[in-house]
Write a protein that holds these residues in place. Structure first.
Motif, PDB file in Angstrom:
ATOM      1  N   TYR A 130       0.813  -1.216   0.000  1.00  0.00           N
ATOM      2  CA  TYR A 130       0.000   0.000   0.000  1.00  0.00           C
ATOM      3  C   TYR A 130       0.849   1.270   0.000  1.00  0.00           C
ATOM      4  O   TYR A 130       0.324   2.365  -0.177  1.00  0.00           O
ATOM      5  N   GLU A 151       0.225 -11.404   1.427  1.00  0.00           N
ATOM      6  CA  GLU A 151      -0.716 -11.130   2.518  1.00  0.00           C
ATOM      7  C   GLU A 151      -0.026 -11.108   3.879  1.00  0.00           C
ATOM      8  O   GLU A 151      -0.497 -11.654   4.864  1.00  0.00           O
ATOM      9  N   GLU A 154      -1.962  -7.050   7.936  1.00  0.00           N
ATOM     10  CA  GLU A 154      -3.364  -6.652   7.889  1.00  0.00           C
ATOM     11  C   GLU A 154      -3.496  -5.236   8.419  1.00  0.00           C
ATOM     12  O   GLU A 154      -3.011  -4.914   9.507  1.00  0.00           O
ATOM     13  N   ASN A 156      -6.597  -2.300   8.749  1.00  0.00           N
ATOM     14  CA  ASN A 156      -8.005  -1.913   8.603  1.00  0.00           C
ATOM     15  C   ASN A 156      -8.837  -3.008   7.945  1.00  0.00           C
ATOM     16  O   ASN A 156      -9.663  -2.745   7.075  1.00  0.00           O
ATOM     17  N   LYS A 158      -7.945  -5.400   5.905  1.00  0.00           N
ATOM     18  CA  LYS A 158      -7.532  -5.831   4.566  1.00  0.00           C
ATOM     19  C   LYS A 158      -6.086  -6.325   4.625  1.00  0.00           C
ATOM     20  O   LYS A 158      -5.267  -5.778   5.345  1.00  0.00           O
ATOM     21  N   ARG A 159      -5.791  -7.380   3.848  1.00  0.00           N
ATOM     22  CA  ARG A 159      -4.450  -7.955   3.810  1.00  0.00           C
ATOM     23  C   ARG A 159      -3.623  -7.285   2.714  1.00  0.00           C
ATOM     24  O   ARG A 159      -4.128  -6.974   1.630  1.00  0.00           O
ATOM     25  N   TYR A 160      -2.324  -7.088   3.001  1.00  0.00           N
ATOM     26  CA  TYR A 160      -1.395  -6.475   2.053  1.00  0.00           C
ATOM     27  C   TYR A 160      -0.116  -7.292   1.996  1.00  0.00           C
ATOM     28  O   TYR A 160       0.301  -7.897   2.989  1.00  0.00           O
TER      29      TYR A 160
END
Length: 180
Positions: A130, A151, A154, A156, A158-160
């Motif tokens: 992000y 992933e 995490e 908020n 959501k996985r990044y």
């Protein structure tokens, strides 16, 4: 070696640790820099971290040439001298200075120091998917995307991903001309 058009790299002074701690109040700063939950820092914690460096770490404050204002820091840590490798990170803490190119200038200085002064062979870093401005910066500096921790984090709900980038001295040197 530790200066560029608009910034210089150098020490952080005793009276500036409070300022550094204030950067951690901004959620976007902490979430770009660290996978751990947002945690505020005190001036004493910042000083202990800054002065606790060893032979495997180098830290520099990023200062504006024109005003000498401290706006961030760069760090090389986890240096493995026998392999010539190090992890590198950067943080521009003063949000009013984001997006002005100072991070690129500071990283250029840090890379130059790593390869020309410390004689390192490889620099590496990770960045969260992000953090698009940082991803663009690392690509512009010649870092190669080498892998992805899928992933990994995490935020908020959501996985990044966390992306691994690397830069070899030979890749960097092929793009540069030197004058000593």
């Amino acid at each position: 070696m530790l200066t560029n058009d608009h910034i210089t790299l150098g020490p952080v002074h005793e009276n500036e640790f409070e300022q550094m701690a204030s950067w951690y109040v901004h959620e976007s700063f902490g979430r770009r820099l660290d996978a751990r939950p947002l945690q505020f820092k005190t001036a004493d914690e910042m000083k202990k971290w800054w002065t606790g460096s060893s032979q495997q770490e180098y830290r520099f404050g990023i200062r504006l040439k024109e005003t000498n204002q401290l706006i961030g820091f760069v760090e090389m840590d986890g240096i493995l001298w026998n392999h010539g490798t190090a992890w590198v990170s950067i943080a521009i803490g003063e949000s009013s200075q984001w997006g002005k190119g100072y991070g690129k200038e500071a990283m250029e200085c840090c890379i130059r120091f790593a390869f020309m002064e410390l004689n390192l062979h490889r620099l590496q870093l990770t960045v969260f998917s992000y953090n698009e401005p940082a991803i663009r910066l690392y690509a512009a500096l010649g870092f190669t995307r080498e892998g992805v921790y899928r992933e990994f984090i995490e935020r908020n709900g959501k996985r990044y991903d966390m992306i691994l980038y690397g830069l070899l001295r030979s890749e960097w040197a092929s793009e540069k001309t030197f004058s000593l």
